[in-house]
Design a protein around this motif. Sequence first.
Motif, PDB file in Angstrom:
ATOM      1  N   UNK A  47       0.837  -1.205   0.000  1.00 33.69           N
ATOM      2  CA  UNK A  47       0.000   0.000   0.000  1.00 33.69           C
ATOM      3  C   UNK A  47       0.866   1.247   0.000  1.00 33.69           C
ATOM      4  N   UNK A  48       1.913   1.225   0.809  1.00 35.25           N
ATOM      5  CA  UNK A  48       2.789   2.389   0.902  1.00 35.25           C
ATOM      6  C   UNK A  48       3.532   2.598  -0.410  1.00 35.25           C
ATOM      7  N   UNK A  49       4.063   1.518  -0.981  1.00 35.09           N
ATOM      8  CA  UNK A  49       4.828   1.633  -2.217  1.00 35.09           C
ATOM      9  C   UNK A  49       3.938   2.121  -3.361  1.00 35.09           C
ATOM     10  N   UNK A  50       2.706   1.647  -3.427  1.00 35.05           N
ATOM     11  CA  UNK A  50       1.789   2.067  -4.479  1.00 35.05           C
ATOM     12  C   UNK A  50       1.486   3.560  -4.373  1.00 35.05           C
ATOM     13  N   UNK A  51       1.226   4.027  -3.149  1.00 35.41           N
ATOM     14  CA  UNK A  51       0.956   5.452  -2.978  1.00 35.41           C
ATOM     15  C   UNK A  51       2.189   6.287  -3.280  1.00 35.41           C
ATOM     16  N   UNK A  52       3.358   5.800  -2.876  1.00 36.62           N
ATOM     17  CA  UNK A  52       4.592   6.526  -3.165  1.00 36.62           C
ATOM     18  C   UNK A  52       4.822   6.608  -4.672  1.00 36.62           C
ATOM     19  N   UNK A  53       4.524   5.542  -5.376  1.00 37.96           N
ATOM     20  CA  UNK A  53       4.682   5.555  -6.830  1.00 37.96           C
ATOM     21  C   UNK A  53       3.749   6.581  -7.466  1.00 37.96           C
ATOM     22  N   UNK A  54       2.543   6.694  -6.948  1.00 38.05           N
ATOM     23  CA  UNK A  54       1.578   7.654  -7.490  1.00 38.05           C
ATOM     24  C   UNK A  54       2.054   9.093  -7.270  1.00 38.05           C
ATOM     25  N   UNK A  55       2.466   9.395  -6.036  1.00 35.79           N
ATOM     26  CA  UNK A  55       2.905  10.767  -5.722  1.00 35.79           C
ATOM     27  C   UNK A  55       4.207  11.090  -6.438  1.00 35.79           C
ATOM     28  N   UNK A  56       5.109  10.122  -6.499  1.00 35.22           N
ATOM     29  CA  UNK A  56       6.379  10.354  -7.184  1.00 35.22           C
ATOM     30  C   UNK A  56       6.149  10.648  -8.671  1.00 35.22           C
ATOM     31  N   UNK A  57       5.238   9.905  -9.288  1.00 36.90           N
ATOM     32  CA  UNK A  57       4.950  10.165 -10.691  1.00 36.90           C
ATOM     33  C   UNK A  57       4.416  11.565 -10.922  1.00 36.90           C
ATOM     34  N   UNK A  58       3.530  12.028 -10.047  1.00 35.39           N
ATOM     35  CA  UNK A  58       3.009  13.395 -10.163  1.00 35.39           C
ATOM     36  C   UNK A  58       4.126  14.421 -10.094  1.00 35.39           C
ATOM     37  N   UNK A  59       5.035  14.250  -9.152  1.00 34.36           N
ATOM     38  CA  UNK A  59       6.120  15.230  -8.985  1.00 34.36           C
ATOM     39  C   UNK A  59       7.098  15.174 -10.151  1.00 34.36           C
ATOM     40  N   UNK A  60       7.367  13.991 -10.644  1.00 28.53           N
ATOM     41  CA  UNK A  60       8.314  13.893 -11.758  1.00 28.53           C
ATOM     42  C   UNK A  60       7.765  14.535 -13.017  1.00 28.53           C
ATOM     43  N   UNK A  61       6.459  14.454 -13.235  1.00 25.24           N
ATOM     44  CA  UNK A  61       5.862  15.009 -14.439  1.00 25.24           C
ATOM     45  C   UNK A  61       5.568  16.500 -14.323  1.00 25.24           C
ATOM     46  N   UNK A  62       5.381  16.986 -13.086  1.00 28.37           N
ATOM     47  CA  UNK A  62       4.992  18.392 -12.895  1.00 28.37           C
ATOM     48  C   UNK A  62       6.186  19.312 -12.681  1.00 28.37           C
ATOM     49  N   UNK A  63       7.310  18.780 -12.250  1.00 28.91           N
ATOM     50  CA  UNK A  63       8.444  19.624 -11.881  1.00 28.91           C
ATOM     51  C   UNK A  63       9.625  19.353 -12.799  1.00 28.91           C
ATOM     52  N   UNK A  64      10.494  20.340 -12.859  1.00 26.70           N
ATOM     53  CA  UNK A  64      11.705  20.231 -13.674  1.00 26.70           C
ATOM     54  C   UNK A  64      12.877  20.706 -12.832  1.00 26.70           C
ATOM     55  N   UNK A  65      13.490  19.753 -12.132  1.00 25.41           N
ATOM     56  CA  UNK A  65      14.602  20.089 -11.247  1.00 25.41           C
ATOM     57  C   UNK A  65      15.509  18.876 -11.141  1.00 25.41           C
ATOM     58  N   UNK A  66      16.414  18.894 -10.174  1.00 25.03           N
ATOM     59  CA  UNK A  66      17.391  17.806 -10.044  1.00 25.03           C
ATOM     60  C   UNK A  66      16.851  16.592  -9.290  1.00 25.03           C
TER      61      UNK A  66
END
Length: 856
Positions: free
Chosen positions: A535-554
């Motif tokens: 459950x934790x890994x699935x939610x982390x994958x969802x939030x991580x995907x949002x941040x990777x697609x919305x932001x442009x940084x290091x």
Amino acid sequence: MTAYDRIFAAVFPPPSESSLPTPKATPLLGAGGFEDSADAHMIIDWDPQDSATEQIQWERAWHTATTFLSLPNEELPPAHGESNRHRLHGKWWKPCTPEVSSAIKYLVSPDARGLQLRRNQQEFDLMHWYFEEVGLRHYVHFALKEGDFAHAIPNVVKYLERAYIVYLHNLQDYVYPLCQNRAEEQRRLFMSKLTGLFTYSLPQRRVNDLLREFLSERAEIILEASSKSDPAAEDEECVDQHTRKALWRLQDIGWGDARIRRIFAEVMSELLSKYIKRSYTGQWQLHSDVSAKLRHWVENRFARTIVEVLAVLNTSPTKHPTHQKESTIIDKNNEITLADLSTWQEIAINRLGALRTEELFDIVVQWDNDSKGAIEDLKNYVTTTAARTHLTDSFSDALGRRLLQPGAATTEILRFYISAIRAFAVLDPKGVLLDRVARPIRRYLRDRDDTVAIVVASLLADAKDPSPGTDVLQEIATEMEKSTISGAQDDDDGDLDFDDMEWMPDPVDAGPEYKKSKLLDVVGSLISLLESKEIFVKEFQQVLGERLLKQDKDFEKEIRVLELLKARFGEASLQACEVMLRDILDSRRVDAVIRNEENLTMSVTGEPLAAVHARILSHLFWPSLHSESFALPPEISAIQARYEQGFETLKQSRKLTWLHALGQVTVHLELEDRTLTEVVQTWQASVIYAFQNGDNGGSGSHPVSKTVAQLTTELSMSDALVRNGLTFWVGKLVLRPSATRPDTYHVLETLPASAHKNQQGPSSSSSRTAAAAPPAPALRSDEDIVREKMEVFWQFVVGMLTNQGQMPLTRIVMMLKVVVPGGFPFGNEELKSFLEERVKEGKLEVVSGGCYKIKA
């Protein structure tokens, strides 16, 4: 009157002349009386030859003595003093004649013949008769019912002291001196009986209450624990002297015994608790000196008061204050040792610890507001197993009443949990107490649906962001900044490390499920909150995907969190997240190569092109993405075609599929009176681009206008996306809805004057709405996926209800599991929720028996 009659009459007096003594004379043998004798001592010392003569002399002496010692049948005189002592003379204090003295001596002197013949016979004991005269007659019939025992203890003591003086005067002056060596013994015996009479004749509960009230009032003033601020109050020295006099009077009437000591001990215990609560409630300074102050107060105020009071209770008055000023011999041996002082100080520290235990919930809530000093006070208290158990039980009870409630927000519960971890790490570094109190919090958080989402979002949030959002905890982000991978890693085999020279056994009060950790890590505790890592890994994958697609940084923080989770959950569980992160990082290199090879900065004619950058995702490792397709401006479509060609050249075995809905566009708008630059979603850019080429040419008098239907057709875009784009640009004061034609929008080339002044144009409310609206998510939620799948199953439901008529929910589910290829993946609750939405839309209706049917 026989001896039996005298005793009976003393106990049960007749209606009249109830206290008549023995008759004065008896004619037997013609013997003379005491008053006819020239020498009374000669008569008393005369040795009779027969018992009849001796009996006559005894009865005459008894009559004379009892008549003299009898008390008037009336109330006691008012309080005595030097000015009214004469009021006691005559009626209460009668002069003693030689005849009376001789008679008393004959009755009480150890050398007298009469007393020797009647030794050990209580009915002939003058002292016993006097006590019955005083106690069973006068005190019961006159003194007791007139005493004012409903008021404060000084009034009671004053009244009993007056009775004490009156009753003891004749014995003290006329009887005891004739008792020779038996005087002190007789005095102690009478005093003991009189004390018992005073003690047990009064209502015990009322007397105890009066004593407690009196001692509490006086001790409270001395200890400066009273909250009253009376400007006319006595100062400390006067109060001390007043208390001494009152205690001496209590001792004089025999009340300075174990009872008053017990009541005094109870009063001091209550005042100690009262002082601690009044002085130290809410005193949670960072560097607490409360314990030191309390020990000093106990030693110099509390203990001194006890010593002084016990010294007074151990005092032996040499003379009563009525006759002479207080002249006392103080017993300096009060049996108060340093061990007693140390015990009182420990009791005070325990009371302080009990107070801090009651405040512990509030201390944890205000942990960041300099409440750490209270934890230092608790450290001195939780030194025993009983104290530690009391603390955890009390804290757990407060959790159930004040925090773990349906009305409490998950963010507040998590914030409290973080503060509890920090507080208990200071209180008990071994973590036993935290292990006990954290269980109900962790169990409750596991049942909250949004717990994982908040924790994951907070782990990836920026600790310096002033407005992180309602679902982000700044505390978790801050802890993440301080956390290290080695500090958060579980040490499951720590107890098996035989090379650890600092190994310590588990505490004696550790529970069977206690797991020792070398660091009380906030991040580690939150990550291990859920028992299922999927459950934790699935939610982390969802939030991580949002941040990777919305932001442009290091993405340094994302990498750090990913490594932290890999150390805890294993690399296999987070392989997809690692691929997602590598896709974004590799996309930068691939994008640079393609743009350079295809020369995407310039057109064929040499004109500069819009900068198009792509993020290349491995769709097998990413969560479900929004794949809505719509028409882009021709210029952008041409660049995309060239980009796709370059990618296929670089990666010959792979092909690009553009996801238009996930892109972001930087738009520059030039209007007549202003220029705007906005970073928007791709469909929002497409909507505003469509207004660039209006049918009416976009002249100044007739600005460009479009309807929703036109935009939907031109852009091949869904109605929802079109309206979302229009609402956004209305909020930015770029478009304006038509007042006459519905679903028609115009370009707002010039702003009204009011909009320039205070930004309150015709679309100000829409502007605020657009500004407050959250950005559209790049990844599809589980609800979106379920709704999409349900739309497919809806066609099966419609076919079943059309062909077979109404059906209950259970039969619909059973039929779907049979007819749907691959089986129906949802349960009764999910389908019921979906069908209820169709009922609200008017497509279905519920009939009797809970059956569903197509609404006609």
